[in-house]
Write a protein that holds these residues in place. Structure first.
Motif, mmCIF file in Angstrom:
data_model
loop_
_atom_site.group_PDB
_atom_site.id
_atom_site.type_symbol
_atom_site.label_atom_id
_atom_site.label_comp_id
_atom_site.label_asym_id
_atom_site.label_seq_id
_atom_site.Cartn_x
_atom_site.Cartn_y
_atom_site.Cartn_z
ATOM 1 N N GLU B 569 0.825 -1.218 0.000
ATOM 2 C CA GLU B 569 0.000 0.000 0.000
ATOM 3 C C GLU B 569 0.856 1.264 0.000
ATOM 4 O OE1 GLU B 569 -3.091 0.340 2.903
ATOM 5 O OE2 GLU B 569 -4.032 -1.526 2.203
ATOM 6 N N GLU B 570 1.953 1.204 0.754
ATOM 7 C CA GLU B 570 2.789 2.391 0.906
ATOM 8 C C GLU B 570 3.621 2.654 -0.346
ATOM 9 O OE1 GLU B 570 5.893 4.223 4.210
ATOM 10 O OE2 GLU B 570 5.320 2.121 4.330
ATOM 11 N N TYR B 571 4.165 1.572 -0.899
ATOM 12 C CA TYR B 571 4.991 1.664 -2.117
ATOM 13 C C TYR B 571 4.359 0.755 -3.174
ATOM 14 C CZ TYR B 571 8.347 3.867 1.033
ATOM 15 O OH TYR B 571 8.941 4.702 1.936
ATOM 16 N N PRO B 572 3.388 1.281 -3.920
ATOM 17 C CA PRO B 572 2.509 0.401 -4.698
ATOM 18 C C PRO B 572 3.053 -0.057 -6.056
ATOM 19 C CG PRO B 572 1.747 2.657 -4.836
ATOM 20 C CD PRO B 572 2.933 2.676 -3.927
ATOM 21 N N LEU B 573 4.180 0.489 -6.503
ATOM 22 C CA LEU B 573 4.650 0.126 -7.844
ATOM 23 C C LEU B 573 5.948 -0.673 -7.779
ATOM 24 C CD1 LEU B 573 4.108 3.558 -9.632
ATOM 25 C CD2 LEU B 573 2.815 1.456 -10.083
ATOM 26 N N PHE B 574 6.078 -1.622 -8.722
ATOM 27 C CA PHE B 574 7.345 -2.311 -8.898
ATOM 28 C C PHE B 574 8.321 -1.346 -9.586
ATOM 29 C CE2 PHE B 574 6.518 -7.131 -8.853
ATOM 30 C CZ PHE B 574 7.508 -7.347 -7.904
ATOM 31 N N PHE B 575 9.581 -1.414 -9.184
ATOM 32 C CA PHE B 575 10.606 -0.552 -9.777
ATOM 33 C C PHE B 575 11.709 -1.445 -10.327
ATOM 34 C CE2 PHE B 575 14.664 1.707 -9.405
ATOM 35 C CZ PHE B 575 14.382 2.906 -10.040
ATOM 36 N N THR B 576 12.123 -1.176 -11.555
ATOM 37 C CA THR B 576 13.228 -1.961 -12.120
ATOM 38 C C THR B 576 14.226 -1.018 -12.783
ATOM 39 O OG1 THR B 576 13.769 -3.945 -13.395
ATOM 40 C CG2 THR B 576 12.193 -2.429 -14.388
ATOM 41 N N THR B 577 15.464 -1.481 -12.926
ATOM 42 C CA THR B 577 16.507 -0.639 -13.533
ATOM 43 C C THR B 577 16.860 -1.181 -14.915
ATOM 44 O OG1 THR B 577 18.241 -1.945 -12.495
ATOM 45 C CG2 THR B 577 17.526 0.023 -11.341
ATOM 46 N N THR B 578 17.205 -0.262 -15.806
ATOM 47 C CA THR B 578 17.502 -0.653 -17.182
ATOM 48 C C THR B 578 18.732 0.104 -17.667
ATOM 49 O OG1 THR B 578 16.154 1.129 -18.058
ATOM 50 C CG2 THR B 578 15.043 -0.965 -17.688
ATOM 51 N N ARG B 579 19.144 -0.218 -18.876
ATOM 52 C CA ARG B 579 20.232 0.505 -19.515
ATOM 53 C C ARG B 579 19.729 1.088 -20.835
ATOM 54 N NH1 ARG B 579 21.388 -3.167 -16.464
ATOM 55 N NH2 ARG B 579 23.331 -3.393 -15.322
ATOM 56 N N LEU B 580 20.337 2.190 -21.237
ATOM 57 C CA LEU B 580 19.978 2.800 -22.513
ATOM 58 C C LEU B 580 21.083 2.540 -23.527
ATOM 59 C CD1 LEU B 580 18.853 6.290 -21.167
ATOM 60 C CD2 LEU B 580 17.390 4.339 -21.706
ATOM 61 N N HIS B 581 20.681 2.418 -24.790
ATOM 62 C CA HIS B 581 21.651 2.214 -25.868
ATOM 63 C C HIS B 581 22.731 3.282 -25.864
ATOM 64 C CE1 HIS B 581 23.223 1.317 -29.793
ATOM 65 N NE2 HIS B 581 22.790 2.439 -30.311
ATOM 66 N N PHE B 582 22.365 4.497 -25.477
ATOM 67 C CA PHE B 582 23.271 5.634 -25.652
ATOM 68 C C PHE B 582 24.272 5.796 -24.511
ATOM 69 C CE2 PHE B 582 19.300 6.321 -27.821
ATOM 70 C CZ PHE B 582 19.768 6.480 -29.105
ATOM 71 N N HIS B 583 24.078 5.067 -23.431
ATOM 72 C CA HIS B 583 24.987 5.264 -22.299
ATOM 73 C C HIS B 583 25.491 3.946 -21.758
ATOM 74 C CE1 HIS B 583 24.900 9.523 -22.227
ATOM 75 N NE2 HIS B 583 23.602 9.499 -22.388
ATOM 76 N N TYR B 584 26.541 4.093 -20.967
ATOM 77 C CA TYR B 584 27.274 2.932 -20.508
ATOM 78 C C TYR B 584 27.664 3.170 -19.063
ATOM 79 C CZ TYR B 584 31.195 -0.369 -20.334
ATOM 80 O OH TYR B 584 32.054 -1.372 -20.001
ATOM 81 N N GLY B 585 27.275 2.277 -18.195
ATOM 82 C CA GLY B 585 27.664 2.340 -16.790
ATOM 83 C C GLY B 585 27.355 3.691 -16.178
ATOM 84 N N CYS B 586 28.333 4.237 -15.476
ATOM 85 C CA CYS B 586 28.125 5.499 -14.768
ATOM 86 C C CYS B 586 28.162 6.692 -15.713
ATOM 87 C CB CYS B 586 29.189 5.664 -13.694
ATOM 88 S SG CYS B 586 30.860 5.756 -14.370
ATOM 89 N N GLY B 587 28.373 6.460 -17.010
ATOM 90 C CA GLY B 587 28.343 7.558 -17.984
ATOM 91 C C GLY B 587 29.650 8.320 -18.106
ATOM 92 N N SER B 588 30.710 7.872 -17.423
ATOM 93 C CA SER B 588 31.945 8.671 -17.416
ATOM 94 C C SER B 588 32.587 8.729 -18.795
ATOM 95 C CB SER B 588 32.945 8.129 -16.389
ATOM 96 O OG SER B 588 33.409 6.851 -16.767
ATOM 97 N N MET B 589 32.282 7.786 -19.675
ATOM 98 C CA MET B 589 32.808 7.845 -21.039
ATOM 99 C C MET B 589 31.756 8.364 -22.009
ATOM 100 S SD MET B 589 34.846 4.240 -20.824
ATOM 101 C CE MET B 589 35.665 4.167 -22.412
#
Lengths: 338, 690
Positions: B569-589
């Motif tokens: 009830e308090e946190y009603p949505l599932f959350f998932t993490t993904t990657r984008l084609h345009f970025h890599y890891g922490c984005g430092s490159m």
């Protein structure tokens, strides 16, 4: 046009290299990759074997991947127009020469491009066989070099000796000092005949012809573009390697005392290429962007400006596209619809 | 950049520094600077193609923003220092920690983006120079369950087949990943196969690009992989579709598996997974009827508290259907980094030496002790997350992190920051100032991949050479030289190699998987696939063809378990993490490229139209996402790519770090955190203001 007979094309190349720095397609050391590189003592003899086309066309010599446009140090702007050394591109193929002529028009008023272009002389070479995936005869871009697109043109005759054609005064000045025998008119006639024979050896390109018609008659259904858009992985490979693609973007890079404005190659397949500040995008879907790319290559709309299609039949997009929507794949899909 | 001219001086053949596909890339050098890349037309994996990240490589290694001297933090700011001074500070702190608490008070994080030679040096530094097995790297949070799971069932945790096999399969099964986004060149080969008639079966909670192209898409609920696979196995056994001969000749423990999966009839599985029964039956039929079915999977399998069991169930499915050990089949985990396979192969892990030789086995310890001329620690080391936990408790006093950015990439960002702040000394070896580097006491400047020699091992076990295109800027050096210098200061002289090649020869001498390899042989073959030894001098494209590495393939019954945190009830949505084609890891490159940076906003929440409507969310609405661990503000993209009830965020952006929200609950076997599922609440910050 003056024309001469030439026994040894390497001798010509060396003669030219003694006057200006010279770049020519050659295998990168330790690999089988054909790249544009400076002539060195290790460069091998000119060959007429496949592969005929280097990975890149010659556009990066005039329109580099990245280029500083000006610098700003907090109070003053500094011009950064290039001052290139005189150079020669040796062994440019007909498709890539047509593309240089195309870009010469596009960048007519671009001083950065023009500075590099003016410093460069072009030596073309006729293709005596079809290259893999190439279809230059279908789009009037080869296989032999068109008159006026290079300063010098080399043509290997059937007896393996060379015919050297001089198209500009600068080209004529380059060959001063070489002892050459003048060619006769039958050499030129024979070359013309041979071009028809080479052109006839290219595989059928009816899918290209039909595709061009369909694009110009707006007969390609939106669903076909959408299906192909789903395959576009937005890699930018087609636009990077396309010899006529010329889109760029610019941005400011902070440096020690201010910033410099740089431009780099852009790609119309990117979502953000045309996205507006509000978030609205006139080409919001990948399908629309794929459609726009091919419209620019094959629409009659642009022939008024450029006197030719934006495609010179090199086939590089087909080889580099990971999503199987290079020119042959797309034109086959388009010509199969209806 | 010199503006006088743009003369190409040379092109250096190398390997793309991004994902684990390992594409061939030529680095174009002009005026001593890398200005562009040329795809290698003849490379066996990439065949003249690159993805958008690969094409942007020149920006990634741009001299701008590079760290070019050692930096020491004083009064919260960094000042340049000499190598001597930096080494001195580190040596003193490390020696004090060892004197006070023992070598296990130190921790080393190696790097899946560094070379094999660098990773080998990192684990040798930890074990021989410091005397601890506290060495790990980011495989912990991507494929540690693959290594652990497949070692139990097959005996080897790597991709069983080769990338070329994609075009040899009749059916490609894609489990919990979108190769067209994150492994685009491999994903492109799947598209090519699909256009040529290969069937596609996609199992993913998201409606990915390949799911849109697929013949069948099983859109399962987040975190129900085991239930789904047990359900498929139940259908297979119930219909007699199993590979009977293969099971009896090459596998063991079939009865136990049968007994377990009998408890997963289609109606129960449909209820757990949300996938209709008829689709389950169709999928089981497709997979067993295919002559050659190649299965590939990604983080959607591994990043769960059930990660290892998820991998085991994948293995169960392939073994029961006999879809392994032949060309065009197999179990093929997609590795996220250019050298995450190699970093594992090198033993940059707390429990194994190079070549997966167990630290716990006295024979391996003796072998390495004899070669390295040093007494070696016996007890298993800490994992990366174990080290951050140890830092908070005071058990770990100093850490050295090579090229990773755990502040952005590890779960529960607040916890990571507190842990790193609690250390006596944090040393970061980096190219540029990352969020983690900013917390360091000492930063050491590293050479980029384009500035050093070495090898990367791609996901199909292909060990490939890289070579320097340009010199490293300023005083930057390859990681192995940095660590060798530090080892000498600490009194260990077994790391003073003359070249990367000398390290590789040491690796080949100690690791049977790499035994038959050398730099000249790698150069002549576009790399070689391990194992490469006397029995297989040209490498091994296909594993397990006659027998499994462990002998018989082991079937291990596993049970469905919900993610550690479910929506409520308090946190009603599932959350998932993904990657984008345009970025890599922490984005430092990737974030150094103006094109890639322009393409996506720095932070985004993907939400289904139904959920968006319920919260009055429109495109680009400002929202707050809260979990039990923290909150993030960002803007929305409305898309049917995520199913109703599930929202997703990429993890690349420090401005909107999804890891403030993620759950640090871990897989009991590998300590893999549950990055793919937790519960959140989304608040519309514009609601009521309009």
């Amino acid at each position: 046009m003056k024309a001469f007979l030439l026994d040894d094309i390497d001798q010509l190349r060396d003669h030219l290299a003694s006057q200006r720095s010279l770049f020519t397609p050659q295998y990168t050391e330790g690999s089988t990759e054909l790249n544009w590189l400076p002539l060195t003592s290790k460069t091998k003899s000119v060959t007429t074997e496949r592969p005929l086309l280097p990975t890149y066309p010659a556009k990066q010599f005039f329109f580099p991947d990245r280029e500083i446009l000006f610098q700003f140090d907090g109070s003053d702007f500094k011009e950064t127009l290039p001052e290139p050394e005189p150079q020669i591109l040796f062994g440019v193929r007909s498709c890539d020469l047509c593309a240089i002529a195309y870009q010469d028009r596009f960048f007519r008023q671009d001083p950065y491009y023009q500075a590099r272009r003016r410093a460069t002389l072009l030596v073309g070479i006729d293709c005596n066989m079809p290259c893999e995936g190439g279809f230059c005869p279908t789009v009037d871009a080869g296989p032999f070099v068109r008159d006026g697109l290079a300063d010098l043109v080399c043509h290997q005759q059937q007896d393996a000796s060379w015919l050297l054609m001089v198209h500009t005064p600068a080209g004529e000045a380059l060959i001063q000092g070489l002892e050459l025998k003048a060619a006769e008119s039958h050499h030129i006639t024979r070359r013309n005949k041979q071009e028809q024979q080479v052109a006839a050896r290219f595989p059928s390109a009816t899918h290209i012809e039909t595709g061009i018609q369909r694009i110009n008659q707006a007969q390609v259904p939106a669903e076909t573009w959408q299906a192909m858009g789903l395959q576009c992985l937005t890699c930018s490979g087609c636009t990077n390697l396309c010899p006529t693609c010329s889109c760029f973007t610019s941005y400011d890079r902070p440096v020690a005392d201010g910033f410099e404005r740089e431009r780099c190659w852009d790609s119309c397949l990117y979502d953000a290429f045309q996205r507006e500040a509000s978030g609205h995008n006139p080409s919001a879907t990948a399908g629309q962007r794929v459609e726009r790319f091919w419209f620019h290559k094959f629409s009659n709309e642009y022939t008024k400006t450029f006197d030719r299609y934006g495609c010179t039949g090199c086939g590089r997009c087909e080889k580099t596209c990971p999503g199987v929507i290079g020119v042959h794949s797309v034109m086959k899909r388009i010509s199969a619809t209806l | 950049m010199d503006t006088a001219s743009h003369n190409i001086s040379k092109i250096t053949s190398s390997i793309c520094p991004y994902c684990g596909v390992g594409c061939g890339i030529g680095l174009r050098v002009e005026q001593g600077r890398i200005t562009g890349v040329e795809p290698l037309a003849n490379h066996p994996v990439s065949q003249g193609k690159l993805c958008t990240k690969g094409w942007s490589t020149a920006f990634a290694v741009d001299p701008i923003d590079r760290i070019t001297t050692p930096l020491i933090k004083e009064n919260d700011t960094f000042r340049p220092a000499s190598w001597d001074e930096a080494y001195q500070v580190i040596t003193e702190a490390f020696s004090t920690a060892i004197a006070e608490k023992g070598a296990d008070a130190l921790g080393i994080i190696a790097c899946a983006r560094a070379t094999n030679e660098d990773c080998y040096a990192a684990q040798k530094f930890a074990r021989a120079a410091l005397g601890t097995n506290n060495v790990d790297h980011c495989a912990r949070i991507c494929h540690s369950p693959s290594v652990a799971g497949l070692r139990q069932t097959l005996g080897s945790g790597a991709m069983t087949n080769s990338i070329d096999d994609i075009e040899k399969a009749d059916l490609i099964v894609i489990f919990g990943c979108d190769p067209t986004e994150n492994h685009s060149i491999l994903g492109g080969r799947i598209i090519r196969a699909k256009l040529a008639g290969t069937k596609l079966l996609v199992v993913d909670p998201r409606l990915t690009r390949l799911a849109r192209m697929a013949d069948l898409h099983l859109q399962l609920q987040l975190g129900t992989n085991i239930a789904l696979i047990n359900g498929l196995l139940q259908i297979i056994f119930a219909n007699g579709w199993e590979a009977t001969e293969f099971l009896s000749n090459r596998c063991e423990n079939e009865e136990a598996l049968r007994a377990k999966v009998a408890k997963y009839p289609p109606e129960r599985v449909a209820a757990i997974t949300g996938v209709p029964e008829e689709k389950l039956i169709a999928a089981a039929r497709m997979y067993t009827e295919a002559e050659c079915a190649l299965l590939t999977y990604g983080m959607g399998i591994t990043q769960y508290t059930t990660g290892t069991n998820n991998v085991i169930s994948i293995s169960n499915l392939a073994l029961v259907a006999g879809q392994i050990g032949r060309e065009g089949t197999g179990i093929n985990p997609l590795r996220g980094q250019n050298n995450v396979q190699g970093a594992c192969d090198m033993g940059a892990l707390p429990n194994v030496f190079p070549g997966y030789q167990e630290v716990a086995a006295p024979a391996s310890r003796e072998k390495f002790a004899a070669s390295w001329q040093q007494k070696l620690p016996e007890c298993k080391g800490l994992t990366s997350l174990g080290m951050t936990k140890g830092a908070l408790s005071g058990d770990v006093r100093c850490m050295l992190i090579m090229g990773e950015d755990p502040v952005v990439t590890d779960p529960d960002q607040h916890h990571v920051q507190q842990a790193l702040a609690a250390l006596d000394l944090l040393v970061v070896v980096e190219l540029v100032m990352t969020e983690t580097a900013a917390m360091a006491d000492v930063i050491l400047p590293a050479a980029a991949f384009s500035e050093k020699a070495g090898t990367f091992t791609n996901c199909e076990r292909r060990v490939q050479l890289i070579q320097p295109a340009i010199p490293a800027p300023g005083e930057a050096k390859p990681d192995w030289q940095i660590l060798g210098g530090l080892a000498s200061r600490l009194g260990y002289n077994g790391m003073n190699w003359e070249s990367a090649e000398a390290i590789f020869n040491e690796i080949a001498a100690l690791s049977p998987l790499y035994q038959g390899m050398s730099y000249p042989k790698l150069a002549a073959n576009y790399g070689l696939q391990w194992p490469c030894n006397e029995a297989a001098p040209n490498g091994t494209p296909l594993l397990h063809s006659k027998q499994f590495s462990r002998g018989k393939g082991r079937l291990i019954p596993v049970s469905h378990a919900d993610p550690a945190e479910m929506p409520d009830e308090e946190y009603p949505l599932f959350f998932t993490t993904t990657r984008l084609h345009f970025h890599y890891g922490c984005g430092s490159m990737t974030r150094k490229s103006p094109l890639l940076e322009r393409e996506t906003p720095s932070g985004v929440l993907f939400i289904n139209p139904a959920d968006a409507q319920a919260l009055a969310i429109r495109p680009q609405t400002r929202v707050r996402i809260s979990s039990r661990r923290g909150e993030v503000e960002t803007r929305t993209v409305i898309t049917d790519e995520v199913p109703p009830g599930t929202v997703a965020m990429p993890y690349h952006f420090k401005e909107a770090p999804s890891n403030r929200l993620t759950n640090n609950a871990q897989d009991p076997v590998t300590k893999m955190p549950e990055l793919k599922a937790c519960a959140v609440r989304v608040t519309n910050l514009e609601d009521g203001t309009k």
